[in-house]
Enzyme design. Structure first.
Site, mmCIF file in Angstrom:
data_model
loop_
_atom_site.group_PDB
_atom_site.id
_atom_site.type_symbol
_atom_site.label_atom_id
_atom_site.label_comp_id
_atom_site.label_asym_id
_atom_site.label_seq_id
_atom_site.Cartn_x
_atom_site.Cartn_y
_atom_site.Cartn_z
ATOM 1 N N ARG A 127 11.157 -1.504 11.499
ATOM 2 C CA ARG A 127 10.042 -1.204 12.409
ATOM 3 C C ARG A 127 9.959 -2.250 13.505
ATOM 4 N NH1 ARG A 127 4.755 0.012 8.861
ATOM 5 N NH2 ARG A 127 3.864 -1.255 10.514
ATOM 6 N N ARG A 159 -9.691 0.560 9.084
ATOM 7 C CA ARG A 159 -9.284 -0.815 9.362
ATOM 8 C C ARG A 159 -10.363 -1.590 10.097
ATOM 9 N NH1 ARG A 159 -3.325 0.288 9.136
ATOM 10 N NH2 ARG A 159 -2.277 -1.709 9.118
ATOM 11 N N ARG A 200 -0.718 -9.348 13.407
ATOM 12 C CA ARG A 200 -1.266 -8.306 12.527
ATOM 13 C C ARG A 200 -2.060 -8.914 11.383
ATOM 14 N NH1 ARG A 200 4.094 -5.670 11.185
ATOM 15 N NH2 ARG A 200 2.965 -4.365 9.708
ATOM 16 N N LYS A 210 0.838 -1.217 0.000
ATOM 17 C CA LYS A 210 0.000 0.000 0.000
ATOM 18 C C LYS A 210 0.868 1.259 0.000
ATOM 19 C CE LYS A 210 -2.000 -1.235 3.869
ATOM 20 N NZ LYS A 210 -1.301 -2.513 4.113
ATOM 21 N N ARG A 248 11.635 -5.418 5.199
ATOM 22 C CA ARG A 248 11.241 -4.005 5.054
ATOM 23 C C ARG A 248 12.173 -3.090 5.866
ATOM 24 N NH1 ARG A 248 5.157 -1.919 5.630
ATOM 25 N NH2 ARG A 248 5.207 -2.886 7.699
HETATM 26 P P1 ADP Z 1 2.199 -1.880 3.248
HETATM 27 O O1 ADP Z 1 2.167 -0.375 3.233
HETATM 28 O O2 ADP Z 1 1.037 -2.497 2.525
HETATM 29 O O3 ADP Z 1 2.359 -2.455 4.628
HETATM 30 P P2 ADP Z 1 4.829 -1.598 1.949
HETATM 31 O O4 ADP Z 1 4.524 -0.739 0.789
HETATM 32 O O5 ADP Z 1 5.512 -0.981 3.116
HETATM 33 O O6 ADP Z 1 3.473 -2.356 2.438
HETATM 34 O O7 ADP Z 1 5.659 -2.847 1.432
HETATM 35 C C1 ADP Z 1 6.088 -3.866 2.333
HETATM 36 C C2 ADP Z 1 7.503 -4.311 1.948
HETATM 37 O O8 ADP Z 1 7.484 -4.976 0.683
HETATM 38 C C3 ADP Z 1 8.494 -3.160 1.779
HETATM 39 O O9 ADP Z 1 9.753 -3.639 2.185
HETATM 40 C C4 ADP Z 1 8.467 -2.878 0.276
HETATM 41 O O10 ADP Z 1 9.712 -2.329 -0.188
HETATM 42 C C5 ADP Z 1 8.240 -4.268 -0.304
HETATM 43 N N1 ADP Z 1 7.407 -4.270 -1.511
HETATM 44 C C6 ADP Z 1 6.361 -3.467 -1.805
HETATM 45 N N2 ADP Z 1 5.811 -3.812 -2.985
HETATM 46 C C7 ADP Z 1 6.523 -4.861 -3.452
HETATM 47 C C8 ADP Z 1 6.448 -5.695 -4.640
HETATM 48 N N3 ADP Z 1 5.502 -5.503 -5.563
HETATM 49 N N4 ADP Z 1 7.350 -6.690 -4.778
HETATM 50 C C9 ADP Z 1 8.298 -6.897 -3.831
HETATM 51 N N5 ADP Z 1 8.426 -6.166 -2.707
HETATM 52 C C10 ADP Z 1 7.545 -5.159 -2.508
HETATM 53 P P1 ADP Z 2 1.176 -1.876 7.706
HETATM 54 O O1 ADP Z 2 1.142 -0.981 6.498
HETATM 55 O O2 ADP Z 2 2.393 -2.692 7.766
HETATM 56 O O3 ADP Z 2 -0.084 -2.633 7.901
HETATM 57 P P2 ADP Z 2 0.718 0.501 9.318
HETATM 58 O O4 ADP Z 2 1.885 1.374 9.323
HETATM 59 O O5 ADP Z 2 -0.445 0.859 8.448
HETATM 60 O O6 ADP Z 2 1.244 -0.962 9.003
HETATM 61 O O7 ADP Z 2 0.156 0.337 10.792
HETATM 62 C C1 ADP Z 2 0.993 -0.057 11.860
HETATM 63 C C2 ADP Z 2 0.163 -0.265 13.117
HETATM 64 O O8 ADP Z 2 -0.472 0.976 13.488
HETATM 65 C C3 ADP Z 2 -0.990 -1.261 12.987
HETATM 66 O O9 ADP Z 2 -0.579 -2.597 13.221
HETATM 67 C C4 ADP Z 2 -1.954 -0.755 14.075
HETATM 68 O O10 ADP Z 2 -1.515 -1.146 15.365
HETATM 69 C C5 ADP Z 2 -1.783 0.756 13.987
HETATM 70 N N1 ADP Z 2 -2.759 1.365 13.058
HETATM 71 C C6 ADP Z 2 -2.490 1.969 11.862
HETATM 72 N N2 ADP Z 2 -3.627 2.394 11.281
HETATM 73 C C7 ADP Z 2 -4.634 2.046 12.112
HETATM 74 C C8 ADP Z 2 -6.054 2.182 12.070
HETATM 75 N N3 ADP Z 2 -6.676 2.759 11.039
HETATM 76 N N4 ADP Z 2 -6.770 1.711 13.129
HETATM 77 C C9 ADP Z 2 -6.176 1.121 14.183
HETATM 78 N N5 ADP Z 2 -4.857 0.949 14.277
HETATM 79 C C10 ADP Z 2 -4.081 1.402 13.266
#
Ligand code: ADP
Ligand code: ADP
Ligand code: ZN
Length: 210
Positions: free
Chosen positions: A155, A88, A166, A13, A122
């Site tokens: 992280r 969420r 998660r 995302k 990541r």
């Molecule tokens: P999200 O915001 O959904 O949690 P991220 O965008 O942070 O996910 O991506 C999670 C991890 O995967 C990061 O280390 C990112 O660089 C990597 N990543 C994102 N998209 C891809 C992809 N299409 N193929 C391989 N790795 C990816």
């Molecule tokens: P990822 O993209 O890897 O899912 P985020 O950075 O979006 O992680 O979120 C990290 C953490 O922050 C989540 O596991 C949750 O604990 C909290 N969080 C983020 N967004 C929300 C939301 N909309 N509602 C509740 N908790 C949230």
């Protein structure tokens, strides 16, 4: 455009939002990043949120909604925005509908088996929040952000036990809201398993932006 990005942790995302910001000229707002900033600034909200994030649970709705509501009032959001990681829960989706009318919801799909690999590699920038991956998207200089020169970190919640939690929270509490948006005729889906560039193509196609 007011766009919501849904999908499991690690689906891409944040990574896809980086491209969409340029393309749509609107900001991306990550509630995860807003919460991590609140924690590092040691605000009252940050102190309340920390234990939930550390255990991989969701932060209570009222805390997150308050934080988001404030952010959406800022000037840069007036022509639209991309929400990454919000809503969420069903309650958050309903509260968001009261704040404003969302145009589209894009769900980025990724199988659970791929997620551990994504999240364990990541690395995130402390400065601008950009996401890197040790194998799939390495930064040019080790542990330094290509775009802002900030330091990269791992992280705290990207460790295997927390990732598992998660993921089950995603399936239990977040995935069901896809049906809510489908019923509103706003849901579209893209598959996130290809490399970053090909996934971007999928995303643009799903949004009708090719
Ligand atoms: P999200 O915001 O959904 O949690 P991220 O965008 O942070 O996910 O991506 C999670 C991890 O995967 C990061 O280390 C990112 O660089 C990597 N990543 C994102 N998209 C891809 C992809 N299409 N193929 C391989 N790795 C990816
Ligand atoms: P990822 O993209 O890897 O899912 P985020 O950075 O979006 O992680 O979120 C990290 C953490 O922050 C989540 O596991 C949750 O604990 C909290 N969080 C983020 N967004 C929300 C939301 N909309 N509602 C509740 N908790 C949230
Ligand atoms: Zn950076």
């Amino acid at each position: 455009m007011k766009l919501v990005l849904l999908g499991p942790p690690g689906a891409g995302k944040g990574t896809q939002a980086e491209t969409l910001i340029d393309r749509l000229k609107i900001p991306a707002i990550s509630t995860g990043m807003l919460l991590r900033n609140a924690i590092s600034n040691k605000t009252e909200l940050g102190l309340k949120a920390k234990s939930f994030i550390d255990s991989g649970d969701l932060v209570p709705d009222e805390l997150v909604v308050g934080l988001l509501r404030e952010r959406l009032l800022e000037e840069d959001c007036q022509n639209g925005f991309i929400l990454d990681g919000f809503p969420r829960t069903q309650a958050q989706a309903e509260m968001l509908d009261k704040i404003c009318a969302i145009d589209k919801v894009l769900s980025i799909e990724l199988a659970d088996e791929k997620i551990l690999q994504r999240l364990s590699g990541r690395r995130v920038c402390n400065g601008c929040g950009a996401s890197y991956h040790t194998i799939f998207k390495p930064s040019k200089v080790d542990m330094i952000c290509d775009s802002c020169g900030g330091g990269l970190t791992i992280r705290d919640d990207d460790k295997p036990e927390t990732i598992k939690r998660r993921l089950s929270v995603y399936h239990e509490q977040t995935e069901p809201i896809k049906a809510y948006y489908k019923a509103q005729g706003k849901l579209c889906e893209a598959y996130g398993q290809e490399d970053v560039k090909d996934t971007t193509k999928e995303v643009l196609k799903a949004l009708g932006l090719e």
